[in-house]
Design an enzyme around this catalytic site. Structure first.
Site, PDB file in Angstrom:
ATOM      1  CG  HIS A  19      -2.043  -1.065   1.018  1.00 26.81           C
ATOM      2  ND1 HIS A  19      -2.700  -1.651   2.078  1.00 26.81           N
ATOM      3  CD2 HIS A  19      -2.550  -1.657  -0.102  1.00 26.81           C
ATOM      4  CE1 HIS A  19      -3.577  -2.545   1.614  1.00 26.81           C
ATOM      5  NE2 HIS A  19      -3.491  -2.566   0.300  1.00 26.81           N
ATOM      6  CD  GLU A 131     -13.283  -9.771  -4.047  1.00 28.11           C
ATOM      7  OE1 GLU A 131     -12.161  -9.262  -3.970  1.00 28.11           O
ATOM      8  OE2 GLU A 131     -13.473 -10.991  -3.831  1.00 28.11           O
ATOM      9  CG  ASP A 156     -10.997 -14.554 -13.589  1.00 26.55           C
ATOM     10  OD1 ASP A 156     -10.581 -15.047 -12.533  1.00 26.55           O
ATOM     11  OD2 ASP A 156     -10.292 -14.431 -14.609  1.00 26.55           O
ATOM     12  N   GLY A 157     -10.683 -11.386 -12.204  1.00 26.43           N
ATOM     13  CA  GLY A 157      -9.752 -10.275 -12.412  1.00 26.43           C
ATOM     14  C   GLY A 157      -8.747 -10.523 -13.533  1.00 26.43           C
ATOM     15  CG  ASP A 177      -3.282  -7.601  -3.403  1.00 24.92           C
ATOM     16  OD1 ASP A 177      -2.435  -8.471  -3.132  1.00 24.92           O
ATOM     17  OD2 ASP A 177      -3.870  -6.913  -2.542  1.00 24.92           O
TER      18      ASP A 177
HETATM   19  C1  LIG Z   1      -5.345 -10.139  -1.242  1.00 23.86           C
HETATM   20  S1  LIG Z   1      -7.057  -9.844  -1.396  1.00 23.86           S
HETATM   21  C2  LIG Z   1      -7.146  -8.220  -2.032  1.00 23.86           C
HETATM   22  C3  LIG Z   1      -6.784  -7.121  -1.105  1.00 23.86           C
HETATM   23  C4  LIG Z   1      -6.910  -5.746  -1.699  1.00 23.86           C
HETATM   24  N1  LIG Z   1      -6.287  -5.650  -3.018  1.00 23.86           N
HETATM   25  C5  LIG Z   1      -6.265  -4.707  -0.797  1.00 23.86           C
HETATM   26  O1  LIG Z   1      -5.103  -4.355  -1.003  1.00 23.86           O
HETATM   27  O2  LIG Z   1      -6.956  -4.224   0.113  1.00 23.86           O
HETATM   28  C6  LIG Z   1      -7.479 -10.792  -2.807  1.00 23.86           C
HETATM   29  C7  LIG Z   1      -8.958 -10.718  -3.189  1.00 23.86           C
HETATM   30  O3  LIG Z   1      -9.105 -11.297  -4.483  1.00 23.86           O
HETATM   31  C8  LIG Z   1     -10.357 -11.985  -4.535  1.00 23.86           C
HETATM   32  N2  LIG Z   1     -10.238 -12.937  -5.641  1.00 23.86           N
HETATM   33  C9  LIG Z   1      -9.713 -14.196  -5.645  1.00 23.86           C
HETATM   34  N3  LIG Z   1      -9.673 -14.696  -6.897  1.00 23.86           N
HETATM   35  C10 LIG Z   1     -10.162 -13.721  -7.712  1.00 23.86           C
HETATM   36  C11 LIG Z   1     -10.326 -13.618  -9.128  1.00 23.86           C
HETATM   37  N4  LIG Z   1      -9.978 -14.613  -9.954  1.00 23.86           N
HETATM   38  N5  LIG Z   1     -10.823 -12.467  -9.627  1.00 23.86           N
HETATM   39  C12 LIG Z   1     -11.174 -11.432  -8.809  1.00 23.86           C
HETATM   40  N6  LIG Z   1     -11.048 -11.472  -7.462  1.00 23.86           N
HETATM   41  C13 LIG Z   1     -10.537 -12.607  -6.921  1.00 23.86           C
HETATM   42  C14 LIG Z   1     -10.483 -12.595  -3.167  1.00 23.86           C
HETATM   43  O4  LIG Z   1     -11.848 -12.861  -2.881  1.00 23.86           O
HETATM   44  C15 LIG Z   1      -9.890 -11.483  -2.277  1.00 23.86           C
HETATM   45  O5  LIG Z   1     -10.901 -10.630  -1.820  1.00 23.86           O
END
Ligand SMILES: C[S@@+](CC[C@H](N)C(=O)[O-])C[C@H]1O[C@@H](n2cnc3c(N)ncnc32)[C@H](O)[C@@H]1O
Length: 295
Positions: A19, A131, A156-157, A177
């Site tokens: 961050h 998300e 899906d990201g 992330d």
């Molecule tokens: C490490 S956390 C993110 C934290 C956030 N970026 C932060 O810095 O506050 C990862 C997130 O990705 C989500 N996630 C997992 N696989 C994913 C995908 N294929 N596409 C989108 N989101 C996903 C999870 O549910 C989780 O909430």
């Protein structure tokens, strides 16, 4: 399989390093009047109550933001970010930040990436969030739906990022992330970043990864290090020399394509200070290396 919940880990040393780097890039983007966009492919739920049961279960934030806030003489840019965290009070913003009257909050609070970016957005800047976890998405939706600059997708990201390239606003950042719940995430992340960079070679891309004992991070460095970006590819790692308990992170890494001018020096000063101030399983160092030199 989506088993990861960021609420258990928010504010730990990895979050702080990532961050602070995000804050540096945003500060750079704000230097020019031209609008910028940020695409956050794995957004989480937006902000976290460090007084919650989840946060108490691991207590990880005590060794991260807790230790850093008690530390002395932080580098100026990190102090700017920590002041933002200290001021961050979603309850004070009420419905605007998605606070529900039916929920109980204890605080202190920690902003996740969506709310760190939101703080830095100007009127014409944009934030795209993805998300996939149904409950995290629902919470995040509730928290950002009143801001017209923010567009949230339940998608899906990896696939979503490539489909959105190049963005309409051509200055900006992609933050990826992943939670790395499954080993395939390493390959998926590298592939998506490569494909997205092909379509948007001037964008800045920042990929987070954990440093564990299994060595998957080495493959990731190799794949991203093969991207011949004009602005170079930087690798920053904050890691203890030896591992902690099995499966626990001993360190945190960032791969940054096309980082801003002097980002390497600023992040190194921050990482070096975090190495001596936060709590790690053993002696810890910060390292910065250029995998691809800037042209
Ligand atoms: C490490 S956390 C993110 C934290 C956030 N970026 C932060 O810095 O506050 C990862 C997130 O990705 C989500 N996630 C997992 N696989 C994913 C995908 N294929 N596409 C989108 N989101 C996903 C999870 O549910 C989780 O909430």
């Amino acid at each position: 399989m989506l088993s990861y919940l960021h609420g258990f880990h928010a504010g730990n040393f990895a979050d702080l390093h990532k961050h602070a780097a995000l804050w540096l890039i945003l500060a750079h983007l704000r230097k020019k009047k031209k609008p910028f966009c940020v695409i956050d492919t794995h957004a989480g739920s937006g902000w976290y109550d460090l007084g919650s049961e989840q946060a108490a279960k691991t207590g990880e934030w005590h060794g991260g933001i807790g230790a850093a806030q008690a530390g002395k003489n932080a580098p100026e840019m990190l102090q700017g970010y920590m002041d933002h965290v200290a001021r961050f009070d979603p309850v004070g913003h009420g419905r605007d930040y998605g606070v529900r009257e039916s929920d109980e909050y204890t605080g202190p609070f920690y902003p996740g990436s969506p709310f760190i970016v939101r703080e830095m957005l100007r009127e014409d800047d944009e934030l795209v969030l993805m998300e996939l976890h149904p409950r995290e998405h629902k919470t995040l939706h509730h928290r950002v739906k009143r801001d017209p600059r923010i567009h949230l997708h339940k998608r899906d990201g990896y696939e979503g990022l490539v489909a959105m390239m190049p963005p309409a606003i051509r200055r900006g950042l992609v933050l990826m992330d992943p939670s790395y719940d499954v080993k395939q995430d390493y390959q998926k992340a590298a592939n998506a970043i490569k494909q997205a960079w092909d379509k948007w070679p001037t964008g800045t891309f920042m990929l987070w990864y954990p440093i564990l004992e299994d060595g998957f991070d080495a493959e990731l460095r190799q794949s991203i290090g093969a991207i011949k970006a004009k602005g170079g590819v930087l690798c920053a790692e904050l890691a203890a020399e030896h591992g902690g308990a099995k499966g626990r992170m001993r360190g945190t890494g960032l791969l940054v394509i096309n980082p801003p001018w002097q980002f390497d020096q600023d992040l190194d000063a921050i990482g070096t200070w975090l190495a001596k101030t936060c709590k790690f399983p053993g002696p810890t160092h910060h390292s910065i290396s250029w995998l691809v030199a800037a042209a």
